[in-house]
Design a protein around this motif. Structure first.
Motif, short mmCIF file in Angstrom:
data_model
loop_
_atom_site.label_atom_id
_atom_site.label_comp_id
_atom_site.label_asym_id
_atom_site.label_seq_id
_atom_site.Cartn_x
_atom_site.Cartn_y
_atom_site.Cartn_z
N ILE A 187 18.39 26.75 -17.98
CA ILE A 187 17.37 26.42 -19.24
C ILE A 187 15.99 26.88 -18.73
CG2 ILE A 187 16.04 24.61 -20.19
CD1 ILE A 187 18.88 23.41 -20.79
N ASP A 188 15.68 26.54 -17.27
CA ASP A 188 14.30 26.85 -16.74
C ASP A 188 14.05 28.41 -16.69
OD1 ASP A 188 13.85 24.30 -16.51
OD2 ASP A 188 14.32 24.15 -14.10
N LYS A 206 13.00 22.14 -24.36
CA LYS A 206 13.97 22.76 -23.23
C LYS A 206 15.27 23.19 -24.12
CE LYS A 206 12.48 20.37 -19.11
NZ LYS A 206 12.93 19.88 -18.03
N MET A 207 15.59 22.38 -25.16
CA MET A 207 16.95 22.81 -25.95
C MET A 207 16.78 24.00 -26.75
SD MET A 207 19.24 20.45 -24.80
CE MET A 207 20.28 20.35 -26.22
N LYS A 208 15.60 24.39 -27.26
CA LYS A 208 15.54 25.21 -28.47
C LYS A 208 16.24 26.67 -28.46
CE LYS A 208 10.92 26.51 -27.35
NZ LYS A 208 9.50 26.66 -28.11
N PHE A 209 16.42 26.84 -26.90
CA PHE A 209 16.98 28.40 -26.74
C PHE A 209 18.67 28.06 -26.84
CE2 PHE A 209 12.80 28.66 -24.43
CZ PHE A 209 12.37 29.62 -25.60
N GLU A 210 18.98 26.88 -26.73
CA GLU A 210 20.64 26.87 -26.79
C GLU A 210 21.35 27.31 -28.09
OE1 GLU A 210 22.43 25.83 -23.78
OE2 GLU A 210 20.50 26.45 -23.49
N ALA A 246 23.58 24.58 -32.78
CA ALA A 246 22.00 24.66 -33.28
C ALA A 246 21.49 23.41 -32.97
CB ALA A 246 22.24 24.46 -35.14
N VAL A 247 19.96 23.88 -32.53
CA VAL A 247 19.10 22.81 -32.11
C VAL A 247 17.83 22.86 -32.97
CG1 VAL A 247 17.80 22.02 -30.06
CG2 VAL A 247 19.81 23.00 -29.63
N LEU A 248 17.65 21.80 -33.87
CA LEU A 248 16.67 21.74 -34.78
C LEU A 248 15.65 20.72 -34.20
CD1 LEU A 248 18.98 21.46 -37.87
CD2 LEU A 248 18.29 23.20 -36.71
N SER A 292 14.85 34.18 -30.30
CA SER A 292 15.36 34.75 -31.75
C SER A 292 15.87 33.61 -32.47
CB SER A 292 16.30 36.03 -31.39
OG SER A 292 17.49 35.63 -30.85
N GLY A 293 16.65 32.67 -31.97
CA GLY A 293 17.11 31.61 -32.43
C GLY A 293 18.31 32.11 -33.53
N ASP A 294 18.76 33.38 -33.33
CA ASP A 294 19.88 33.66 -34.48
C ASP A 294 21.20 33.05 -34.09
OD1 ASP A 294 21.62 35.07 -35.63
OD2 ASP A 294 21.12 37.17 -35.24
N ARG A 295 21.74 32.24 -34.99
CA ARG A 295 22.89 31.60 -34.80
C ARG A 295 24.22 32.23 -34.67
NH1 ARG A 295 20.41 27.16 -37.69
NH2 ARG A 295 18.51 26.81 -36.25
#
Length: 357
Positions: free
Chosen positions: A339-340, A173-177, A203-205, A298-301
């Protein structure tokens, strides 16, 4: 809708039964952990497959009844069939989503890092607001939050805060933040009433275990030192703070929140494993980037993902062009619909990619 290949469902049923048998044997601890995780992930899918096949069987029975010469039997079958077909379609959708290759880290806990960006003191205050937002969202989910490292801002908030988030499906749930969060508001120190723009990076790791990534003791440089800043008088008396340097990558982690050196070391190692694993994931993602154009995952910070506009009371996620006029509620942790929506968009992208393949 194209029917689900039965051989794929048979393969899942076979794998579930095989894992169940293997778990009953004498296994090494790391193998038991891996298989237990796989079994728990497969079980709800298997339950859905069994329910789906039962519905398909009922529909086949109704089709046989509709071929009957008795008009009452035909009418009864025709009345029952639409609801069963609707249920079958729902179950097919659930199974299709389950068949999408899953992120191995989705069920893991997460390490949440928030750092003030451009905007000075206002950025630190915003970083504090973001942390409280996630803390309240976590409470709504029944998760727990434990601070690992903290650096407070001069006028409040945080220059940096790192925390563990424990619970079911946290990373999923948190990874797209992860990314740059921007705020537009009038700071308390602003006398002219002008709106300022500040930013903070999130960043969510995924929190990883020894079985997920191996770290050699010889590759670590561990330093102990006295804790700095707030924390009570003990900070000047004991060398409880821990700094670990991973020599091959140059990655450094620092923890001083606990009075116990042993506890700080354990937390630092958790952070280090998460960072090293994340570096591996990022490298793989960049290698695949030519083949995938997913904006959500994408996870690009460095990417600006969301804007919090206080004068208009709105929150906008730029990746999916979603704007909600509920900023006060969102800052109180009511971000479940955001988030959903991100998860739904990501799943749609994966389904589209699979259909195209």
């Amino acid at each position: 809708m194209i029917s689900i290949p039965e051989h794929r469902l048979d393969a899942l049923l076979h794998r579930h039964a095989m894992v169940e048998r293997e778990l009953a044997t004498d296994l090494k601890p790391e193998e038991y952990v891996k298989l237990s995780r796989e079994f728990s992930e497969l079980t709800p899918v298997i339950d859905t497959i069994k329910e789906y096949r039962a519905i398909v069987g009922e529909i086949a029975d109704l089709d046989a009844m509709m071929a009957d010469t008795d008009p009452d039997m035909r009418r009864m079958a025709e009345a029952e069939k639409p609801s069963l077909q609707e249920k079958r379609e729902e179950l097919e959708k659930k199974i299709r989503l389950a068949l999408i290759p899953k992120d191995a880290m989705d069920d893991h806990d997460a390490i949440l890092e928030i750092r003030a960006g451009t905007g000075g003191d206002e950025a630190a205050l915003f970083a504090g607001d973001l942390f409280r937002m996630y803390e309240r969202y976590a409470a709504r989910q029944g998760w727990t939050v434990e601070i690992l490292s903290i650096s407070e801002g001069a006028k409040g908030g945080f220059k940096e805060i790192i925390a563990e988030v424990h619970g079911r499906g946290v990373f999923a749930k948190m990874k797209f933040e992860s990314g740059v969060h921007r705020v537009q508001r009038v700071p308390d120190t602003e006398t002219q009433g002008r709106v300022h723009t500040s930013a903070a990076t999130v960043a969510v790791l995924p929190e990883v275990e020894d079985v997920d990534i191996q770290i050699k003791d010889d590759d670590l440089k561990i330093d102990t030192m006295r804790a700095q800043g707030a924390g009570g008088q003990h900070v000047n008396k004991t060398e409880s703070a821990i700094r670990i340097t991973h020599i091959p990558s140059g990655t450094i982690v620092f923890v001083q929140e606990e009075r116990s050196q042993h506890k700080n070391k354990a937390k630092a190692l958790k952070m280090l494993r998460a960072k090293l694993y994340d570096e591996q994931r990022s490298k793989l993602d960049k290698e695949r980037s030519a083949d995938r154009k997913s904006q959500v995952g994408s996870g690009d910070r460095s990417e600006r993902i969301r804007t919090y506009n206080y004068p208009q009371g709105r929150i906008t996620d730029h990746r999916i062009n979603l704007t909600l006029y509920k900023l006060p509620a969102a800052m109180e942790g009511d971000i479940g619909d955001l988030i959903d929506a991100l998860i739904t968009e990501h799943q749609a992208e994966l389904l589209a990619a699979e259909a195209a393949a």
